[in-house]
Design an enzyme around this catalytic site. Structure first.
Site, short mmCIF file in Angstrom:
data_model
loop_
_atom_site.label_atom_id
_atom_site.label_comp_id
_atom_site.label_asym_id
_atom_site.label_seq_id
_atom_site.Cartn_x
_atom_site.Cartn_y
_atom_site.Cartn_z
N GLY A 178 4.34 -11.30 6.82
CA GLY A 178 5.00 -10.78 5.61
C GLY A 178 6.50 -10.71 5.82
O GLY A 178 7.15 -9.75 5.39
N ASP A 223 -2.64 -16.04 4.62
CA ASP A 223 -3.09 -14.68 4.32
C ASP A 223 -3.61 -14.08 5.64
O ASP A 223 -4.63 -14.53 6.17
CB ASP A 223 -4.21 -14.78 3.27
CG ASP A 223 -4.91 -13.46 3.02
OD1 ASP A 223 -4.60 -12.47 3.70
OD2 ASP A 223 -5.79 -13.44 2.14
N TYR A 232 -4.81 3.50 2.48
CA TYR A 232 -3.59 3.13 3.22
C TYR A 232 -3.46 3.98 4.49
O TYR A 232 -3.14 3.46 5.57
CB TYR A 232 -2.41 3.34 2.28
CG TYR A 232 -1.07 2.89 2.80
CD1 TYR A 232 -0.71 1.54 2.80
CD2 TYR A 232 -0.14 3.82 3.27
CE1 TYR A 232 0.55 1.14 3.25
CE2 TYR A 232 1.11 3.43 3.72
CZ TYR A 232 1.45 2.09 3.71
OH TYR A 232 2.69 1.69 4.15
N ALA A 237 -5.91 2.88 7.18
CA ALA A 237 -5.50 1.63 7.82
C ALA A 237 -4.33 1.87 8.77
O ALA A 237 -4.31 1.37 9.90
CB ALA A 237 -5.10 0.61 6.75
N ILE A 241 11.19 3.92 2.83
CA ILE A 241 12.25 2.92 2.97
C ILE A 241 12.45 2.22 1.62
O ILE A 241 11.46 1.90 0.94
CB ILE A 241 11.86 1.87 4.06
CG1 ILE A 241 11.39 2.56 5.36
CG2 ILE A 241 13.01 0.90 4.33
CD1 ILE A 241 12.39 3.49 6.02
#
Ligand code: NAD
Length: 247
Positions: free
Chosen positions: A13, A64, A156, A159, A189
């Site tokens: 990413g 991916d 989230y 993970a 951020i």
């Protein structure tokens, strides 16, 4: 590893937000960077151009990371192009926020697959090459949410907390192999991920941060480069870059 010149890194990413800042900071230090992207083809090609124009070396590779075959192709592209792999930055991540009561199985699984299972995919494919490096580095971009939890973020948080436990265990296994494994835990951020939050929530967050502002992507990138450059004796740690929000 004081000198990063000619080392080879993969940043997952790596075309926008924190990933792009990490890519730039590594390239500025002479690292040859593979920028993995999933959908951000335009930004990744622009970033490759920018790095090549300023005398660095970069390559954009589509894939991916939640798919193990794609992860394998990203690693192969790095090694085929640059001949080695020294640094893996697991940065790719998504949010699908919802209170647990309303959380669909699909949003649970997608976040776990992209944010956590991806780390199994990229590390398992990179490891044979990192073991050949004189000083391998695995850096997992976790989150303050994995440490303190977040309302509407069970998927989230699970993970990102999983990433921290994984980091500590893998650090133990690889410590004798000249590979350090660390987690970087950003606070809030200023990237597209955070800009998606409602303004009211964002203002509340800013006022609760001791330094009274959002962080910048480059501030995370500098932490990553510090671990790569001067982190020989730092492994299994969480580097918190959060303006004092969680201590
Ligand atoms: P972002 O949304 O701007 O960037 C995420 C990047 O991951 C994008 O380039 C996206 O295309 C890529 N990506 C998403 N799914 C992918 C997949 N399946 N395969 C490959 N690439 C994929 O977000 P960001 O704010 O730059 O976040 C970067 C990392 O930092 C994420 O892991 C995020 O969870 C973490 N983080 C961000 C913040 C923040 O405040 N922005 C705070 C803590 C942690």
């Amino acid at each position: 590893m004081a000198d990063l010149k000619n080392k080879v890194a993969i940043v997952t990413g790596g075309a926008r937000g924190i990933g792009a800042a990490i890519t730039r900071e590594l390239a500025d230090n002479g690292v040859r960077v593979v920028i993995n992207y999933n959908t951000s083809q335009g930004p990744s090609e622009k970033l490759v151009q920018e790095i090549n124009d300023s005398g660095g070396e970069a390559l954009a590779v589509k894939g991916d990371v939640s798919n193990v075959e794609d992860a394998s192709q990203i690693v192969e592209a790095a090694v085929n192009t640059f001949g080695q792999l020294d640094i893996l930055v697991n940065n790719a991540g998504i949010t699908r926020d919802s209170t647990f009561k309303k959380l669909s199985e699909e949003d649970w699984s997608e976040v776990i697959n992209v944010n956590l299972n991806s780390v199994y995919n990229t590390v398992s494919k990179s490891l044979p090459h990192l073991l050949e490096s004189e000083s391998g580095r695995i850096i997992n971009i976790s989150s303050i949410i994995g440490q303190q939890g977040g309302f509407g973020q069970t998927n989230y948080a699970a993970a990102k907390a999983g990433m921290i436990g994984y980091t500590k265990s893998l650090a133990l296994e690889l410590a004798r192999k000249n590979i350090t494994v660390n987690a970087v835990c950003p606070g809030f951020i200023e990237t597209e991920m955070v800009q998606e939050m409602p303004e009211k929530v964002l203002n509340q967050i800013v006022s609760s941060v001791p330094v009274q502002r959002l962080g910048q992507a480059q501030e995370i990138a500098r932490g990553v480069v510090f671990l790569c450059k001067d982190g020989e004796y730092i492994t299994g740690q969480q580097l918190n870059i959060n303006g004092g929000l969680y201590m």
